[in-house]
Scaffold this motif. Structure first.
Motif, PDB file in Angstrom:
ATOM      1  N   CYS A  98       0.855  -1.181   0.000  1.00 34.05           N
ATOM      2  CA  CYS A  98       0.000   0.000   0.000  1.00 34.05           C
ATOM      3  C   CYS A  98       0.895   1.236   0.000  1.00 34.05           C
ATOM      4  O   CYS A  98       0.845   2.059  -0.899  1.00 34.05           O
ATOM      5  CB  CYS A  98      -0.889  -0.024   1.251  1.00 34.05           C
ATOM      6  SG  CYS A  98      -1.878   1.445   1.420  1.00 34.05           S
ATOM      7  N   ARG A 122       3.474  -1.319  -7.510  1.00 33.23           N
ATOM      8  CA  ARG A 122       2.757  -0.190  -6.923  1.00 33.23           C
ATOM      9  C   ARG A 122       3.350   0.123  -5.547  1.00 33.23           C
ATOM     10  O   ARG A 122       4.027  -0.712  -4.929  1.00 33.23           O
ATOM     11  CB  ARG A 122       1.264  -0.455  -6.769  1.00 33.23           C
ATOM     12  CG  ARG A 122       0.879  -1.559  -5.798  1.00 33.23           C
ATOM     13  CD  ARG A 122      -0.465  -1.292  -5.099  1.00 33.23           C
ATOM     14  NE  ARG A 122      -0.350  -0.237  -4.115  1.00 33.23           N
ATOM     15  CZ  ARG A 122      -1.295   0.655  -3.849  1.00 33.23           C
ATOM     16  NH1 ARG A 122      -2.434   0.612  -4.470  1.00 33.23           N
ATOM     17  NH2 ARG A 122      -1.098   1.585  -2.924  1.00 33.23           N
ATOM     18  N   LYS A 127       0.452   9.394   0.672  1.00 34.41           N
ATOM     19  CA  LYS A 127      -0.732   8.610   1.003  1.00 34.41           C
ATOM     20  C   LYS A 127      -1.933   9.486   1.378  1.00 34.41           C
ATOM     21  O   LYS A 127      -1.816  10.344   2.250  1.00 34.41           O
ATOM     22  CB  LYS A 127      -0.432   7.687   2.190  1.00 34.41           C
ATOM     23  CG  LYS A 127       0.541   6.555   1.907  1.00 34.41           C
ATOM     24  CD  LYS A 127       0.123   5.642   0.758  1.00 34.41           C
ATOM     25  CE  LYS A 127      -1.235   4.994   0.909  1.00 34.41           C
ATOM     26  NZ  LYS A 127      -1.631   4.270  -0.329  1.00 34.41           N
ATOM     27  N   HIS A 268      -8.600  -2.786  -1.948  1.00 29.50           N
ATOM     28  CA  HIS A 268      -9.304  -1.689  -1.276  1.00 29.50           C
ATOM     29  C   HIS A 268     -10.803  -1.947  -1.204  1.00 29.50           C
ATOM     30  O   HIS A 268     -11.470  -1.482  -0.296  1.00 29.50           O
ATOM     31  CB  HIS A 268      -9.001  -0.352  -1.956  1.00 29.50           C
ATOM     32  CG  HIS A 268      -7.593   0.093  -1.701  1.00 29.50           C
ATOM     33  ND1 HIS A 268      -6.565  -0.261  -2.529  1.00 29.50           N
ATOM     34  CD2 HIS A 268      -7.044   0.793  -0.674  1.00 29.50           C
ATOM     35  CE1 HIS A 268      -5.435   0.218  -2.031  1.00 29.50           C
ATOM     36  NE2 HIS A 268      -5.688   0.863  -0.910  1.00 29.50           N
ATOM     37  N   GLU A 294      -2.562  -5.463  -3.346  1.00 30.52           N
ATOM     38  CA  GLU A 294      -1.551  -5.075  -2.350  1.00 30.52           C
ATOM     39  C   GLU A 294      -0.884  -6.292  -1.719  1.00 30.52           C
ATOM     40  O   GLU A 294      -1.545  -7.291  -1.413  1.00 30.52           O
ATOM     41  CB  GLU A 294      -2.196  -4.189  -1.277  1.00 30.52           C
ATOM     42  CG  GLU A 294      -2.557  -2.820  -1.855  1.00 30.52           C
ATOM     43  CD  GLU A 294      -3.044  -1.794  -0.855  1.00 30.52           C
ATOM     44  OE1 GLU A 294      -3.090  -0.612  -1.221  1.00 30.52           O
ATOM     45  OE2 GLU A 294      -3.399  -2.158   0.288  1.00 30.52           O
ATOM     46  N   ASP A 305      -3.067  -0.262   5.657  1.00 35.08           N
ATOM     47  CA  ASP A 305      -3.856  -1.292   4.963  1.00 35.08           C
ATOM     48  C   ASP A 305      -3.351  -2.731   5.144  1.00 35.08           C
ATOM     49  O   ASP A 305      -3.538  -3.565   4.234  1.00 35.08           O
ATOM     50  CB  ASP A 305      -3.953  -0.967   3.463  1.00 35.08           C
ATOM     51  CG  ASP A 305      -4.929   0.190   3.196  1.00 35.08           C
ATOM     52  OD1 ASP A 305      -5.630   0.602   4.148  1.00 35.08           O
ATOM     53  OD2 ASP A 305      -4.971   0.661   2.045  1.00 35.08           O
ATOM     54  N   GLN A 308      -5.663  -5.965   4.487  1.00 32.05           N
ATOM     55  CA  GLN A 308      -6.037  -6.335   3.118  1.00 32.05           C
ATOM     56  C   GLN A 308      -4.835  -6.758   2.271  1.00 32.05           C
ATOM     57  O   GLN A 308      -4.962  -6.960   1.059  1.00 32.05           O
ATOM     58  CB  GLN A 308      -6.766  -5.179   2.422  1.00 32.05           C
ATOM     59  CG  GLN A 308      -5.881  -3.962   2.157  1.00 32.05           C
ATOM     60  CD  GLN A 308      -6.686  -2.743   1.758  1.00 32.05           C
ATOM     61  OE1 GLN A 308      -7.776  -2.510   2.262  1.00 32.05           O
ATOM     62  NE2 GLN A 308      -6.170  -1.946   0.833  1.00 32.05           N
TER      63      GLN A 308
HETATM   64 MN    MN Z   1      -3.918   0.802   0.375  1.00 29.51          MN
END
Ligand code: MN
Ligand code: PEP
Length: 336
Positions: A98, A122, A127, A268, A294, A305, A308
């Motif tokens: 993330c 990524r 952020k 997300h 992610e 995050d 996830q």
């Molecule tokens: Mn994220």
């Protein structure tokens, strides 16, 4: 603006409608729009009364966007990142943490992305956080780490620009610039993206309609940047089991109205690691051009995050499944 015509509307009646629009000062042009007969209006569409036009004989539907479609784009609609083309029928995978946190966790995620066959890495250096007390990203230092990860693992990277200031910095080094969900309505940032030579990855606002998403895309295209692809990342509904609700129906809807590639971000959308694989598989089946996922080596310790994030090996195994599903769909002739 695009006026879609009724199926059997031809000959004299069609000429009459063309004339009427011309008299109203709209400078209509006959175009084929996503395989359908249509008129494109060239005057300043801000002043056009859609309800008035919709009453004219032969008018089936009025669309406020025109550039997102095959009739509006000068390019094929695919987006080149190095040798890879997003939206050419292949499956694009974007993976990474993330947020960029430090070299070690970024490199572990980048290694997993590469081993899983992702075409892009990524990682957020800037952020967008709901709370000002949360980790805001490493900023320029995060960008430096992304550049080093690119050198080390040979993966181009996508990272988010939060505002015009960070856009300038991101633009200098990133291969693709992300505009996130919270900024989809930020028209000055969209205009800035339209002036950029870099590909833009535009995520759907968490409460945005299809029309709003495609109009946000028009800002970028209107500025002259046709290297644009979109992302569904979940919308606000009323789940108590997930972070957002993944709206896969927008994938065929985007394809119906535009030629822009569309990716899906199940991370997300679900907000829970266990939901990512099934939602990612469904996204491929729904015709998405790719996924953004992610990864974190130690989700419990992630600064952003963590719940996830997929473990590296879980991503690699999922990526293999996704390519297999994509391959089967192509084999049986389902458009991918
Ligand atoms: Mn994220
Ligand atoms: C992200 O992808 O890093 C992100 C913040 O996602 P979204 O804008 O969809 O919330």
């Amino acid at each position: 603006m695009i006026i879609l015509l009724q199926d059997d509307f031809a000959g004299k009646n069609r000429e009459k409608l063309l004339e009427a629009l011309d008299t109203m000062g709209y400078r209509p042009e006959s175009v084929e729009w996503q395989g359908e007969q249509a008129f494109r209006l060239h005057s300043n569409s801000a002043g056009i009364d859609r309800s008035l036009l919709s009453k004219l004989k032969g008018v089936r539907e009025i669309l406020p966007f025109s550039k997102v479609s095959s009739a509006g784009l000068e390019s094929a609609g695919t987006v080149a990142v190095g040798e890879h083309r997003i939206g050419d029928g292949s499956l694009t995978l974007i993976a990474g943490p993330c947020a960029v946190e430090d070299e070690s966790s970024l490199f572990t995620a980048a290694d997993a992305a590469r081993r899983g066959g992702a075409q892009l890495l990524r990682g957020g250096a800037y952020k967008p956080r709901t709370s000002p007390h949360s980790f805001q990203g490493l900023g320029p230092q995060g960008l430096d780490l992304l550049v080093r990860a690119r050198e080390r693992f040979g993966l181009p990277f996508v990272t988010e620009a939060l505002d015009e200031d960070s856009f300038d910095r991101v633009e200098e080094v990133a291969d693709v610039i992300q505009i996130g969900s919270r900024n989809m309505h930020n028209s000055s940032l969209l205009k800035r993206a339209g002036r950029s030579k870099r590909p833009i990855f535009l995520k759907r606002g968490m409460s945005a309609t299809l029309e709003e998403l495609l109009l946000a895309a028009e800002y970028v295209l209107d500025g002259g940047n046709e290297s644009l692809f979109l992302c569904e990342r979940g919308v606000r509904a009323f789940p108590d089991h997930a972070r957002f609700t993944l709206d896969l129906s927008i994938v065929p809807a985007i394809k119906r109205f535009s030629r822009l590639p569309v990716l899906v971000d199940p991370s997300h959308a679900g907000g829970v690691a266990e939901y990512i694989a099934p939602m990612a598989r469904a996204a491929v089946a729904a015709g998405a051009d790719g996924l953004m996922i992610e990864i974190h080596q130690n989700p419990a310790a992630a600064r952003c995050d963590g719940p996830q994030a997929l473990l590296p090996e879980a991503f690699i195994s999922l990526a293999e499944d996704l390519r297999a599903i994509h391959g089967v769909l192509r084999k049986v002739g389902v458009p991918t």
